[in-house]
Design an enzyme around this catalytic site. Structure first.
Site, mmCIF file in Angstrom:
data_model
loop_
_atom_site.group_PDB
_atom_site.id
_atom_site.type_symbol
_atom_site.label_atom_id
_atom_site.label_comp_id
_atom_site.label_asym_id
_atom_site.label_seq_id
_atom_site.Cartn_x
_atom_site.Cartn_y
_atom_site.Cartn_z
ATOM 1 N N GLU A 1 10.977 0.948 -26.285
ATOM 2 C CA GLU A 1 10.351 0.722 -26.970
ATOM 3 C C GLU A 1 9.452 2.073 -27.701
ATOM 4 O O GLU A 1 9.165 1.967 -28.761
ATOM 5 C CB GLU A 1 9.315 -0.301 -26.617
ATOM 6 C CG GLU A 1 8.634 -1.214 -27.927
ATOM 7 C CD GLU A 1 7.987 -2.397 -27.514
ATOM 8 O OE1 GLU A 1 8.687 -3.370 -27.377
ATOM 9 O OE2 GLU A 1 6.619 -2.402 -27.170
ATOM 10 N N HIS B 1 27.866 -3.707 -5.967
ATOM 11 C CA HIS B 1 28.826 -4.578 -6.073
ATOM 12 C C HIS B 1 28.972 -5.322 -7.195
ATOM 13 O O HIS B 1 29.490 -6.490 -7.405
ATOM 14 C CB HIS B 1 28.399 -5.941 -4.807
ATOM 15 C CG HIS B 1 28.379 -5.283 -3.495
ATOM 16 N ND1 HIS B 1 29.414 -5.455 -2.706
ATOM 17 C CD2 HIS B 1 27.567 -4.608 -2.913
ATOM 18 C CE1 HIS B 1 29.122 -4.890 -1.414
ATOM 19 N NE2 HIS B 1 27.983 -4.152 -1.635
ATOM 20 N N LYS C 1 9.018 -9.599 -36.055
ATOM 21 C CA LYS C 1 8.189 -10.775 -35.988
ATOM 22 C C LYS C 1 7.926 -11.409 -37.445
ATOM 23 O O LYS C 1 8.054 -12.371 -37.739
ATOM 24 C CB LYS C 1 6.790 -10.209 -35.757
ATOM 25 C CG LYS C 1 6.622 -9.880 -34.375
ATOM 26 C CD LYS C 1 5.069 -9.576 -33.662
ATOM 27 C CE LYS C 1 5.073 -9.039 -32.407
ATOM 28 N NZ LYS C 1 3.608 -8.419 -31.966
#
Ligand code: PA5
Length: 524
Positions: free
Chosen positions: A323, A352, A455
């Protein structure tokens, strides 16, 4: 590279922070000869920008804001006495409040004391507190058990609330939002409020707000007479707010050592403020990022802490780095599309999973290993002379060596143990590296226009959904017909997806066609 050359590089490129017992080893980064010398001048400019930021200059020019997270752990450095005073008084108030909650002098009439803490917030108002809670907490021993809601997913919220059934009377809620207007925590708060009502409990008597004074959340908390309000300062960014009330209040309530969290960060700040880039681990780390990515984000950073307690550090860093650095424009307004992608979980578990590709597949990353010297837990031998902790350590060293052999780069941060001081130090180390790297590539690391754009886009979609809902009638129509009827034929696809969602949630009726675009919808 021969073993003896690597040994020399290890000795030459090990940078230490003695008060934190922390080291940074960059000897397994393949920066070319002369790179550090070439970067000396740009790094000096980055240091000067950082000095100006710490002095209180407007370091976030787009939002015309000061950037003051370093003052939170060294209030004397704040540019105004009033800022220093509000930092100190907030910390004192946090401690007083936490003490009173633990002692049971702050409580409700329904329980002798609060035993659970439900934290609501998103992004910078959640990731730091979640990391600190998980890294330092000891469920079972902590005075309060902490839960988080960091989304507007009603199913996720219900799952968290299900874990509190029968305990809501003992649950304290913190709602954190710097702006006080972010929809996700607002929605979560409303659903939590509803759960309390159903349990015949008063939400406001156990609700605490952390927000900027005067925000919508602050007004709600004030008008409903919430239990307490704590300030979030204008000069703190969400993703660097973990040492403000945002991180300190939940940590103190959980019973964690916030003094040492702040002291660790302050010690790291002191060690990374200097202008000698060879002895400054934050500067060296930023330079390694620059070398690995060409200063253009060409490689991803894989964060691999070999310690379960640091699992959420990778997630925390993902936000802090991406960000802050992921920006379309530089400070001159030129299009640069910058950033460094960050991912990771923990070792050895990830060996793994995706480490196979790291070793043998596409070489588009560099690794940041985090090595913790003290194993903790049981020292029982699992094989003669070998403990589970030896395995963890051995697997780290083995993976690092295997990656290096196949020309994959890595840095290694070593700490003695995971405690409040080292966690504070790790946070501060990356905060400063991000700031210095932001200066090296000439971007504003302290705003987030992409988040704001997301937003706004969501708000316009929800407005369209309202129109779609009110246009539904008894006569069935396709999405295309509804979009045309609303005067937005270009939005047919969005209208189609909205209708599919509404029908799935019992708020519109649809026929049984398999093809969403051919479906017809009507009012329930
Ligand atoms: O780092 C940031 O600024 C963001 O991630 C914010 O923390 C996030 O958008 C939440 O904002 P707020 O705290 O205003 O609700």
């Amino acid at each position: 590279m021969s073993a003896s050359i690597q040994w020399k590089r290890f000795q030459q490129h090990l940078c230490r922070i003695p008060p934190l017992e922390m080291t940074l080893d960059v000897s397994r980064m393949r920066f070319e000869d002369g790179f550090l010398e070439r970067m000396a001048a740009p790094m000096q400019l980055a240091f000067e920008s950082m000095d100006a930021l710490e002095r209180g200059d407007i370091a976030n020019p787009d939002e015309k804001r000061m950037v003051g997270h370093y003052w939170l752990r060294a209030p004397d450095l704040a540019p105004l006495p009033s800022i220093a005073a509000e930092i100190r008084s907030t910390i004192e108030e946090i401690k007083r409040f936490a003490r009173a909650v633990h002692e049971g002098s702050i409580r409700t009439s329904e329980a002798s004391r609060f035993t659970h803490l439900l934290c609501i917030g998103i992004g910078g108002s959640a990731l730091g507190p979640m990391f600190v809670a998980d890294a330092l907490g000891n469920p079972g021993n902590d005075p309060m058990r902490v839960h988080f809601i960091d989304n507007t997913d009603p199913d996720g919220i219900a799952r968290t609330l299900a874990g509190l059934v029968g305990r809501l009377n003992e649950t304290l809620c913190i709602v954190t939002s710097k702006s006080g207007g972010t929809p996700e925590p607002r929605n979560a708060m409303m659903l939590v409020d509803q759960a309390f009502r159903k349990a015949k409990l008063d939400f406001s008597k156990r609700a605490v707000a952390i927000t900027m004074p005067g925000s919508q959340l602050d007004k709600t908390a004030k008008s409903h007479d919430w239990l307490a309000r704590f300030p979030m300062f204008d000069w703190i960014g969400g993703r660097t707010s973990v040492m403000s009330a945002v991180g300190l209040l939940p940590a103190a309530l959980q019973g964690l050592d916030i003094d040492n969290l702040l002291a660790g960060a302050a010690a790291c700040d002191a060690a990374t403020r200097g202008h000698d880039m060879h002895g400054n681990p934050a500067a060296l780390m930023a330079l390694m990022w620059y070398s690995a990515t060409g200063g253009k984000g060409k490689k991803d950073m894989v964060v691999l802490p070999y310690k379960d307690r640091l699992l959420l550090f990778s997630r925390y860093l993902q936000q802090l780095v991406m960000e802050s650095l992921g920006k379309r424009l530089n400070l001159k307004g030129e299009r640069v599309e910058q950033g460094i992608a960050v991912y990771g979980n923990k070792g050895t578990t990830d060996q793994h999973a995706y480490v196979q590709q790291l070793r043998d597949g596409v070489n588009n990353f560099f690794v940041t290993f985090i090595r913790v010297l003290e194993s903790g837990g049981s020292a029982q031998e699992v094989e003669p002379g070998v403990t589970a902790g030896d395995y963890l350590h051995g697997l780290l060293l083995g993976t690092r060596a295997a990656l290096f052999e196949s020309e994959r780069e890595s840095t290694t941060i070593t700490i003695s143990r995971v405690d409040a001081r080292t966690v504070g130090g790790l946070i501060a180390l990356f905060e400063r590296a991000v700031g210095l790297y932001g200066s090296l590539i000439g971007i504003n690391a302290y705003h987030q226009p992409g988040v704001e754009a997301g937003k706004k886009a969501a708000a316009s979609i929800l407005l369209l959904q309202r129109k779609v809902l009110s246009s539904l009638s008894k006569s069935p129509k396709t999405a295309e017909q509804i979009a045309s009827g609303l005067g937005v034929p270009d939005e047919s696809e969005t209208v189609c997806l909205l209708l599919e969602h509404l029908a799935a949630n019992g708020r519109a009726r649809s026929d049984k066609s398999d093809v969403p675009s051919a479906m017809i919808y009507c009012k329930i």
